[in-house]
Scaffold this active site. Structure first.
Site, mmCIF file in Angstrom:
data_model
loop_
_atom_site.group_PDB
_atom_site.id
_atom_site.type_symbol
_atom_site.label_atom_id
_atom_site.label_comp_id
_atom_site.label_asym_id
_atom_site.label_seq_id
_atom_site.Cartn_x
_atom_site.Cartn_y
_atom_site.Cartn_z
ATOM 1 N N LYS A 186 1.026 -1.377 0.020
ATOM 2 C CA LYS A 186 -0.170 -0.071 -0.065
ATOM 3 C C LYS A 186 0.840 1.309 0.198
ATOM 4 O O LYS A 186 0.701 2.279 -0.717
ATOM 5 C CB LYS A 186 -0.805 -0.182 1.140
ATOM 6 C CG LYS A 186 -2.246 -1.163 1.134
ATOM 7 C CD LYS A 186 -3.120 -0.867 2.419
ATOM 8 C CE LYS A 186 -4.057 -1.937 2.460
ATOM 9 N NZ LYS A 186 -4.994 -1.901 3.720
ATOM 10 N N LYS B 86 -13.561 -6.683 -7.089
ATOM 11 C CA LYS B 86 -14.193 -5.232 -7.426
ATOM 12 C C LYS B 86 -13.244 -4.500 -8.320
ATOM 13 O O LYS B 86 -13.800 -3.259 -8.730
ATOM 14 C CB LYS B 86 -14.775 -4.709 -6.156
ATOM 15 C CG LYS B 86 -13.916 -3.965 -5.277
ATOM 16 C CD LYS B 86 -14.674 -3.286 -4.171
ATOM 17 C CE LYS B 86 -13.827 -2.564 -3.302
ATOM 18 N NZ LYS B 86 -13.498 -1.234 -3.746
ATOM 19 N N LYS C 255 -8.974 -14.343 -9.236
ATOM 20 C CA LYS C 255 -10.292 -14.179 -8.220
ATOM 21 C C LYS C 255 -11.100 -13.121 -8.741
ATOM 22 O O LYS C 255 -10.754 -12.194 -9.392
ATOM 23 C CB LYS C 255 -9.767 -13.928 -6.841
ATOM 24 C CG LYS C 255 -9.320 -15.149 -6.243
ATOM 25 C CD LYS C 255 -8.710 -14.606 -4.842
ATOM 26 C CE LYS C 255 -9.437 -14.056 -3.718
ATOM 27 N NZ LYS C 255 -9.006 -13.931 -2.420
#
Ligand code: TRP
Length: 345
Positions: free
Chosen positions: A126, A210, A207
């Site tokens: 991140k 979103k 996978k």
């Protein structure tokens, strides 16, 4: 902080094991989140004392628009409720409503080696994507440990990506117990136990996600029946025409897992039902099964999402119960650490 007086915690009967899990308020849940996580939580509500948190304080470790955060927090709650998380059986709360998570995180953080936080792979990933990294991002796993330990959770259902954070939570619980005296259970992670692995409809080797740029790849639990059918009929399939799960048939295998999970049918039974029928008929049946499962969820969501007063009440009632537990833990922790007890508490 106030110690609960109406009930003596030491005399409380040994209750059901405690399950806690939390999710960041992201906009929409997809079929993978639902079948892999939320549907399992829904089933745990009778056998465990369940705490479900919407972690808005974690959400701001990455810059977020206030209006987006507020909207997503309500949307997250409404989707949980629509999916069957039941405020009459479980404690559902917004993290920022409970005083104590950040306070416990402070104490735990003082026991936590800095290097262990700097080595967290999620932090590094991140941080790499941010222009400027806030200290909160480094502290994220300590707050997560506090979320868990403040309720003395026994079991924490999480995704595979949370394994390292769970190790830290266990280390911090052990370190506190060793440094002061036995206080916390050592929480067990329950990682993707019974969840189906749901893959992208457009690339069955990845996978379902979103953040997939292809709008046909992902089914959201609040998609309309038309949207669901369109996505399933457009799903990538494999060469051949046999409805059978096999490593060389990842597209059909994925549709079979989806069918099996939403309809609670064994894969072999579905394969037998569609023997010799071809992909077209099969896909229509997968769409029917997914719609049958998700349509009540979407309908309930639509009733709830505009009823902010109702959502606020759920948060308020969940917070009241969670706060009582949090207060007890924090009082104990502060006493053990050596903080002078505030007068009159
Ligand atoms: N880090 C978790 C995730 O992104 C969310 C989370 C925060 C969490 N606190 C938690 C999960 C406590 C389980 C328990 O998925």
């Amino acid at each position: 902080m106030s110690i609960v007086t109406e009930q003596n915690p030491d005399a409380a009967p040994v209750a059901k094991p405690v399950v806690l899990t939390c999710a960041q308020p992201t906009g929409r849940l997809h079929l993978g989140n639902y079948l892999g996580a939320v549907a399992n939580w829904e089933r745990m509500q009778d056998d465990y004392e369940c705490y479900f948190g919407v972690v808005d304080q974690h959400a701001i470790t990455i810059p977020k628009q206030p209006a987006t955060l507020r909207r997503d927090t309500y949307a997250c709650l409404a989707q949980y409720l629509a999916a069957g998380i039941d405020p009459a059986r479980s404690h559902i709360f917004a993290q920022s409503h409970i005083h104590g998570h950040t306070e416990l995180a402070w104490v735990l953080g003082c026991l936590c080696p800095l290097g262990q936080l700097e080595r967290m792979t999620q932090f590094k990933d991140k941080a790499r994507k941010q222009e400027s990294v806030g200290a909160g991002l480094l502290y994220y796993p300590v707050l997560m440990a506090a979320d868990i330990l403040i309720y003395n959770a026994n079991l924490v259902p999480v995704g595979e990506d949370q394994r390292q954070h769970m190790e830290l939570a266990r280390d911090l619980a052990e370190k506190f117990n060793r440094t002061y005296s036995p206080t916390f259970n050592i929480p067990e992670a329950s990682i993707g136990v019974s969840g189906a692995r749901i893959m992208s409809l457009q690339n069955p080797n990845a996978k379902m996600s979103k953040s997939d740029p292809d709008p046909l790849a992902t089914i959201y639990i609040i998609d309309t029946p038309n949207e669901i059918r369109k996505k399933i009929l457009a799903a990538v399939t494999d060469s051949g025409s046999e409805v059978r799960a096999a490593p060389e048939k990842p597209g059909i295998t994925n549709l079979l897992s989806i069918f099996s999970a939403v309809a609670a049918l064994p894969t072999a039974e579905i394969e037998a039902n569609f023997a010799g029928k071809g992909y077209g008929v099969f896909k229509q049946a997968v769409a029917d099964a997914v719609i049958a499962r998700l349509d009540p969820v979407r309908t309930r969501y639509e009733e709830l999402i505009h009823d902010t007063a109702r959502l606020d009440t759920v948060f308020k009632e969940g917070a009241a119960a969670a706060q009582r537990t949090a207060n007890r833990t924090l009082a104990k922790v502060h006493r053990k650490v050596g903080f002078v007890q505030p007068m009159g508490k």
